[in-house]
Design a protein around this motif. Structure first.
Motif, mmCIF file in Angstrom:
data_model
loop_
_atom_site.group_PDB
_atom_site.id
_atom_site.type_symbol
_atom_site.label_atom_id
_atom_site.label_comp_id
_atom_site.label_asym_id
_atom_site.label_seq_id
_atom_site.Cartn_x
_atom_site.Cartn_y
_atom_site.Cartn_z
ATOM 1 N N ASN A 114 0.833 -1.203 0.000
ATOM 2 C CA ASN A 114 0.000 0.000 0.000
ATOM 3 C C ASN A 114 0.867 1.253 0.000
ATOM 4 O OD1 ASN A 114 0.903 -0.356 2.731
ATOM 5 N ND2 ASN A 114 -0.717 1.039 3.417
ATOM 6 N N SER A 115 2.169 1.081 -0.229
ATOM 7 C CA SER A 115 3.123 2.189 -0.177
ATOM 8 C C SER A 115 3.556 2.616 -1.574
ATOM 9 C CB SER A 115 4.361 1.774 0.633
ATOM 10 O OG SER A 115 5.396 2.733 0.495
ATOM 11 N N LEU A 116 3.354 3.883 -1.896
ATOM 12 C CA LEU A 116 3.831 4.402 -3.172
ATOM 13 C C LEU A 116 5.350 4.350 -3.254
ATOM 14 C CD1 LEU A 116 1.579 7.561 -3.746
ATOM 15 C CD2 LEU A 116 1.158 5.183 -4.417
ATOM 16 N N LEU A 117 6.024 4.549 -2.124
ATOM 17 C CA LEU A 117 7.484 4.550 -2.117
ATOM 18 C C LEU A 117 8.042 3.149 -2.363
ATOM 19 C CD1 LEU A 117 8.121 6.952 0.896
ATOM 20 C CD2 LEU A 117 8.166 7.486 -1.543
ATOM 21 N N VAL A 118 7.393 2.139 -1.800
ATOM 22 C CA VAL A 118 7.802 0.757 -2.058
ATOM 23 C C VAL A 118 7.587 0.423 -3.529
ATOM 24 C CG1 VAL A 118 7.214 -1.656 -1.603
ATOM 25 C CG2 VAL A 118 7.453 -0.052 0.297
ATOM 26 N N ALA A 119 6.431 0.798 -4.061
ATOM 27 C CA ALA A 119 6.142 0.521 -5.477
ATOM 28 C C ALA A 119 7.125 1.246 -6.385
ATOM 29 C CB ALA A 119 4.713 0.947 -5.800
ATOM 30 N N GLN A 120 7.451 2.485 -6.038
ATOM 31 C CA GLN A 120 8.394 3.247 -6.851
ATOM 32 C C GLN A 120 9.773 2.602 -6.853
ATOM 33 O OE1 GLN A 120 9.670 7.084 -5.298
ATOM 34 N NE2 GLN A 120 9.504 7.980 -7.342
ATOM 35 N N ALA A 121 10.200 2.105 -5.698
ATOM 36 C CA ALA A 121 11.514 1.470 -5.605
ATOM 37 C C ALA A 121 11.606 0.219 -6.464
ATOM 38 C CB ALA A 121 11.819 1.132 -4.147
ATOM 39 N N LEU A 122 10.452 -0.419 -6.726
ATOM 40 C CA LEU A 122 10.440 -1.661 -7.504
ATOM 41 C C LEU A 122 9.930 -1.465 -8.927
ATOM 42 C CD1 LEU A 122 8.988 -3.965 -4.716
ATOM 43 C CD2 LEU A 122 11.308 -4.074 -5.648
ATOM 44 N N ALA A 123 9.652 -0.214 -9.292
ATOM 45 C CA ALA A 123 8.995 0.056 -10.574
ATOM 46 C C ALA A 123 9.789 -0.446 -11.773
ATOM 47 C CB ALA A 123 8.719 1.552 -10.714
ATOM 48 N N HIS A 124 11.109 -0.430 -11.696
ATOM 49 C CA HIS A 124 11.935 -0.813 -12.842
ATOM 50 C C HIS A 124 12.593 -2.182 -12.656
ATOM 51 C CE1 HIS A 124 11.317 3.137 -14.539
ATOM 52 N NE2 HIS A 124 11.710 3.694 -13.417
ATOM 53 N N ALA A 125 12.109 -2.947 -11.688
ATOM 54 C CA ALA A 125 12.636 -4.295 -11.477
ATOM 55 C C ALA A 125 11.903 -5.245 -12.415
ATOM 56 C CB ALA A 125 12.440 -4.715 -10.024
ATOM 57 N N ASN A 126 12.584 -5.701 -13.451
ATOM 58 C CA ASN A 126 11.942 -6.494 -14.502
ATOM 59 C C ASN A 126 11.398 -7.828 -14.002
ATOM 60 O OD1 ASN A 126 12.521 -4.543 -16.441
ATOM 61 N ND2 ASN A 126 14.554 -5.407 -16.854
ATOM 62 N N ARG A 127 12.010 -8.378 -12.963
ATOM 63 C CA ARG A 127 11.629 -9.720 -12.522
ATOM 64 C C ARG A 127 10.738 -9.696 -11.280
ATOM 65 N NH1 ARG A 127 17.460 -12.375 -12.044
ATOM 66 N NH2 ARG A 127 17.749 -10.405 -10.909
ATOM 67 N N VAL A 128 10.245 -8.531 -10.912
ATOM 68 C CA VAL A 128 9.385 -8.415 -9.728
ATOM 69 C C VAL A 128 8.025 -7.870 -10.144
ATOM 70 C CG1 VAL A 128 9.084 -7.312 -7.484
ATOM 71 C CG2 VAL A 128 11.373 -8.034 -8.224
ATOM 72 N N GLU A 129 6.967 -8.565 -9.729
ATOM 73 C CA GLU A 129 5.620 -8.082 -9.982
ATOM 74 C C GLU A 129 5.137 -7.300 -8.768
ATOM 75 O OE1 GLU A 129 1.093 -9.693 -10.990
ATOM 76 O OE2 GLU A 129 2.746 -11.110 -10.692
ATOM 77 N N VAL A 130 4.655 -6.091 -8.981
ATOM 78 C CA VAL A 130 4.173 -5.234 -7.903
ATOM 79 C C VAL A 130 2.661 -5.124 -7.994
ATOM 80 C CG1 VAL A 130 4.285 -2.954 -6.838
ATOM 81 C CG2 VAL A 130 6.337 -3.935 -7.894
ATOM 82 N N VAL A 131 1.977 -5.437 -6.898
ATOM 83 C CA VAL A 131 0.528 -5.322 -6.818
ATOM 84 C C VAL A 131 0.207 -4.273 -5.758
ATOM 85 C CG1 VAL A 131 -1.646 -6.515 -6.352
ATOM 86 C CG2 VAL A 131 0.258 -7.751 -7.442
ATOM 87 N N MET A 132 -0.495 -3.206 -6.154
ATOM 88 C CA MET A 132 -0.827 -2.149 -5.211
ATOM 89 C C MET A 132 -2.278 -2.270 -4.756
ATOM 90 S SD MET A 132 1.169 1.311 -6.138
ATOM 91 C CE MET A 132 0.891 1.727 -4.404
ATOM 92 N N THR A 133 -2.484 -1.910 -3.497
ATOM 93 C CA THR A 133 -3.850 -1.859 -2.987
ATOM 94 C C THR A 133 -4.543 -0.619 -3.543
ATOM 95 O OG1 THR A 133 -3.357 -0.481 -1.052
ATOM 96 C CG2 THR A 133 -3.025 -2.859 -0.832
ATOM 97 N N GLY A 134 -5.858 -0.561 -3.382
ATOM 98 C CA GLY A 134 -6.569 0.679 -3.629
ATOM 99 C C GLY A 134 -6.479 1.551 -2.389
ATOM 100 N N GLY A 135 -7.372 2.529 -2.286
ATOM 101 C CA GLY A 135 -7.411 3.329 -1.084
ATOM 102 C C GLY A 135 -7.210 4.805 -1.325
ATOM 103 N N THR A 136 -7.164 5.536 -0.224
ATOM 104 C CA THR A 136 -6.981 6.987 -0.227
ATOM 105 C C THR A 136 -5.552 7.313 0.155
ATOM 106 O OG1 THR A 136 -9.290 7.300 0.449
ATOM 107 C CG2 THR A 136 -7.797 9.164 0.772
ATOM 108 N N LEU A 137 -4.937 8.231 -0.585
ATOM 109 C CA LEU A 137 -3.534 8.558 -0.343
ATOM 110 C C LEU A 137 -3.376 9.352 0.952
ATOM 111 C CD1 LEU A 137 -0.569 8.624 -1.245
ATOM 112 C CD2 LEU A 137 -1.115 10.725 -2.512
ATOM 113 N N ARG A 138 -2.517 8.874 1.807
ATOM 114 C CA ARG A 138 -2.104 9.607 3.012
ATOM 115 C C ARG A 138 -0.747 10.218 2.723
ATOM 116 N NH1 ARG A 138 0.478 7.690 8.199
ATOM 117 N NH2 ARG A 138 0.053 9.370 9.691
ATOM 118 N N GLY A 139 -0.740 11.524 2.509
ATOM 119 C CA GLY A 139 0.451 12.183 2.002
ATOM 120 C C GLY A 139 1.626 12.200 2.941
#
Length: 314
Positions: A114-139
């Motif tokens: 549920n973390s944008l920062l975690v997803a961003q860190a893995l965004a360019h990892a070709n061998r890792v699939e990232v699944v994000m939750t829905g929800g409201t952003l807590r800035g």
């Protein structure tokens, strides 16, 4: 300056105070004692907190700059626990963000977060699939929270959850200062067969408002070695071990070095008793229950570890 930092951040370690004011920890400790005598701060686990019992959440920039070497070592150790083809959940936080940066090298990995920062860190990892939750952003911590995030986790089952938080005690377990964040973290815990908490020594002994993971649900704590003046942190580590939590201590890298397997150790003896825990294989249990569509079950691989001997029977 010290009082201003505590008021701004809610909690500050002696090490961080000494770095900012450019003096020794001995001098800072003396100043903190003087402020405590005036009722302006409370001394806790090798640092200072606002008086009144509970530590409040500091801003993201302050959290990102606190205990950076310790967080790096903890993240490096935790990444070594993850196996090829595993499906895991990773919560929000600065330490879990460091973990995510290292997970990019694990092939076939599925990370639910549920973390944008975690997803961003893995965004360019070709061998890792990232699944994000829905929800409201807590800035304030770049995390998705609320009912949308929680509902997206219903039916999910993965091998492990990696979580951080604002405080950790043996009595209450892991806690945070935000109700919505705590609720999502509890949903992440329900999805996992094991729970691994990543917490540096500044969080040990800290009390925050909302419990996320009770102690009896914490499988493993990855932390750093508390400095000698942090008696509360050392006490909490022993108390957590007494309740069955596996304790793993990651050593920060020396100057110019890197925290790696050679620097990573699990505590092999009880400091208060001097008894060695038996060296043993700890196999990762296969996920129980239904597996979320599209997520592969993790490989049931074990890792040889030397731990503080857990006394709780699961």
């Amino acid at each position: 300056m010290i009082l201003e930092m505590v008021r701004a951040n809610g909690a500050v370690s002696l090490r961080e105070l000494a770095r900012v004011v450019q003096t020794s920890e001995v001098t800072v400790r003396r100043d903190v004692r003087a402020l405590e005598a005036e009722g302006l701060v409370d001394r806790r686990h090798g640092g200072a907190v606002l008086p009144g019992g509970f530590t409040r959440e500091s801003g993201f920039p302050q959290r990102a700059m606190a205990a950076t070497a310790e967080k790096t070592a903890i993240a490096e150790y935790a990444a070594g626990l993850v196996r090829e083809g595993e499906a895991i959940v990773v919560g929000a936080g600065t330490t879990t963000q460091e973990l995510a940066r290292r997970l990019a090298r694990v092939p076939g990995l599925t990370v639910v977060t549920n973390s944008l920062l975690v997803a961003q860190a893995l965004a360019h990892a070709n061998r890792v699939e990232v699944v994000m939750t829905g929800g409201t952003l807590r800035g304030s911590n770049y995390a998705l929270v609320g009912s949308g995030a929680e509902q997206s986790l219903v039916g999910l089952r993965v091998s492990r959850a990696f979580l951080s938080g604002s405080g950790l005690t043996a009595d209450r377990g892991l806690s945070t200062s935000n109700m919505l964040a705590a609720s999502v973290d509890r949903a992440l815990v329900r999805a996992a067969a094991e729970v691994v908490v990543l917490a540096d020594h500044t969080k040990l002994g800290a009390e925050t408002a909302f419990q996320t993971v009770p102690t009896d649900l914490i499988t493993q704590l990855v932390t750093d070695q508390p400095p000698p003046e942090c008696e509360r942190a050392g006490t909490e580590i022993e108390a957590l071990a007494d309740q069955g939590v596996r304790i793993s201590v990651a050593a920060p890298a020396v100057a110019g070095g890197k925290a790696g397997p050679a620097e990573r150790t699990d505590r092999a003896e009880r400091t208060d008793r001097g008894t060695e825990a038996a060296r043993r294989d700890v196999p990762l249990p296969a996920p129980r229950g239904a597996v979320h569509p599209g997520l592969a079950a993790s490989a049931p691989l074990g890792q040889r570890m030397t731990d503080l001997a857990p006394t709780r029977r699961r």
